[in-house]
Each structure stands twice: as structure tokens, then as C-alpha cells.
Motif scaffolding. Structure first.
Motif: not given
Length: 107
Positions: A12-15, A19-23, A60-61, A82-83
Motif C-alpha cells: 500500500f502507499k500511505d502518506e 507499507e508492505v505486509y507479509v503473512d 522480493h518486493v 509490516n515494513v
């Protein structure tokens, strides 16, 4: 409260940051090796269970803007990594912009 992603990896792009969420269910914080290299986030996790079985996760992201590598932060809670990747101050996309022209009509 931990955001539990609907997919294995969510971006996600935020402010001013990505934000990268990896389960990563079943992995411990100590199992995770997280690195920023060559304009990409590298997530590797390795867990060995009591039976000697080893599970390995590797993703890789990439993101479309330059990132301030010195300001990257990461948290791991309840099986979710959460990165936060702050966008660099110049906010320009890397590379050369290529003009897309309209095609001439066919006869």
C-alpha cells in the motif's frame, strides 16, 4: 492491532511511504532476514521444527519510487511482518520517462 493481509504479500502507499505486509504464519521474528538491496525489499525466513523439517520463505518486493533506505522500519507481530518504506525526498520515479504517442489511424 495487527493487519492480517488477505494475500501472502500486500503493498500500500500511505502518506509518503509504502507499507508492505507479509503473512508469515509459523515463523518467529528471529527466523526473518529482511534486507533492502538494489531498490528491492528482500524477505527471507527459515524455520526448523522439532522434527528437523525446514520451511523456507523467500520473496522480493519492488516499488515504483525511490526509497529512503536509512529510514526503513519493520515490525513483526502475530505472524505478520509490516515494513514501512519511506519515499525519498525527491519523490521522482527512477529511470527515463518515455513519451507514449497516439498511433496513426490504419487505412
Amino acid at each position: 492491532m495487527t493487519h492480517h493481509p488477505d494475500h501472502e504479500v500486500e503493498l500500500f502507499k500511505d502518506e509518503g511511504a509504502y507499507e508492505v505486509y507479509v503473512d508469515l504464519p509459523g515463523y518467529e521474528r528471529e527466523d526473518v532476514d529482511l534486507r533492502w538491496h538494489d531498490g528491492r525489499l528482500h524477505v527471507t525466513a527459515e524455520h526448523r521444527d522439532d522434527d528437523g523439517e525446514t520451511r523456507v520463505y523467500n520473496r522480493h518486493v519492488s516499488v515504483p519510487r525511490s526509497v529512503d533506505a536509512e529510514s526503513i522500519t519493520a515490525d513483526y507481530d502475530d505472524g505478520v511482518l509490516n515494513v514501512r518504506l519511506p519515499i525519498a525526498a525527491d519523490e521522482s520515479r527512477p529511470g527515463t520517462l518515455i513519451e507514449v504517442r497516439e498511433s496513426a489511424p490504419s487505412e
